[in-house]
Design a protein around this motif. Structure first.
Motif, PDB file in Angstrom:
ATOM      1  N   TYR A   1     -71.486 -51.691   1.627  1.00  9.34           N
ATOM      2  CA  TYR A   1     -72.490 -50.763   1.115  1.00  9.34           C
ATOM      3  C   TYR A   1     -73.125 -51.327  -0.145  1.00  9.34           C
ATOM      4  CZ  TYR A   1     -68.538 -49.417  -1.856  1.00  9.34           C
ATOM      5  OH  TYR A   1     -67.474 -49.444  -2.714  1.00  9.34           O
TER       6      TYR A   1
ATOM      7  N   HIS B   1     -70.210 -44.507   4.814  1.00 10.60           N
ATOM      8  CA  HIS B   1     -70.231 -45.512   3.744  1.00 10.60           C
ATOM      9  C   HIS B   1     -70.308 -46.958   4.226  1.00 10.60           C
ATOM     10  CE1 HIS B   1     -69.301 -42.058   1.448  1.00 10.60           C
ATOM     11  NE2 HIS B   1     -68.025 -42.013   1.807  1.00 10.60           N
TER      12      HIS B   1
ATOM     13  N   SER C   1     -72.145 -49.940   6.469  1.00  8.82           N
ATOM     14  CA  SER C   1     -73.261 -50.347   7.313  1.00  8.82           C
ATOM     15  C   SER C   1     -73.393 -51.866   7.223  1.00  8.82           C
ATOM     16  CB  SER C   1     -74.551 -49.647   6.881  1.00  8.82           C
ATOM     17  OG  SER C   1     -74.822 -49.942   5.537  1.00  8.82           O
TER      18      SER C   1
END
Ligand SMILES: [Zn+2]
Length: 181
Positions: A32, A79, A81
């Motif tokens: 993140y 949270h 990606s």
């Protein structure tokens, strides 16, 4: 901007490069973005090698459909990606791996993502892991010398090197000065 690399991601990067040594690995950086005041941090929690990558000596190609599947899968995980990708540059014959991105590498770098190049070479001598003046992180483990270099671009400017922060790497092979018995 800084690229923070967790212990998990650190091993993921090294093992991916070692597994296919003399060919290039490719994978995704998962984590993140964190902003503290004006300072943006990329928090890389995981480095996941792409099993479907087409590996060659000088290039590696990703599979866009696999990439999409992973991004979709991660949407259900809070949270986390895809915040960028990584690939290795590898030693071939006597020519040692470069740490700078190729023109093709640069073309594939998108704004607000982070990219790590893992340069992997035969180890000449044992050196401890350290941060370098150019923001990269390098050291030896087993038979290999590694250099991790991160790149990112902001506001459509060309990608620039960003310093890597990986406290784990600097500590993991440190030994106590005096053995305690
Ligand atoms: Zn490259």
């Amino acid at each position: 901007m800084t690229a923070y690399i967790s212990q998990n991601a650190f091993w993921g990067l090294l093992l991916s490069a070692v597994e296919v040594y003399k060919r290039e690995c490719f994978g995704l950086l998962i984590g993140y973005r964190d902003r503290k005041g004006p300072e943006e941090m990329f928090i890389v929690e995981h480095a996941i090698p792409f099993q479907t990558a087409a590996r060659r000596r000088r290039t590696v190609a990703s599979n866009p459909r696999a990439h999409k599947r992973i991004e979709k899968f991660l949407q259900s995980i809070p949270h986390l990606s895809v915040i960028g990708d990584f690939h290795s540059h590898t030693m071939w014959g006597y020519s040692r791996a470069a740490s700078h991105p190729s023109d093709t590498d640069r073309e594939s770098m998108l704004t607000d993502n982070v990219y790590v190049i893992v340069s992997i070479n035969d180890r000449l001598r044992v050196v401890p892991w350290k941060y370098n003046d150019d923001g990269s992180l390098s050291g030896t483990t087993d038979d290999h010398h590694f250099r991790l270099t991160a790149y990112a671009s902001q506001a459509d400017a060309p990608a620039r090197r960003v310093p890597i922060l990986c406290p784990y790497a600097l500590g993991f092979d440190a030994r106590p000065l005096h053995a305690v018995r």
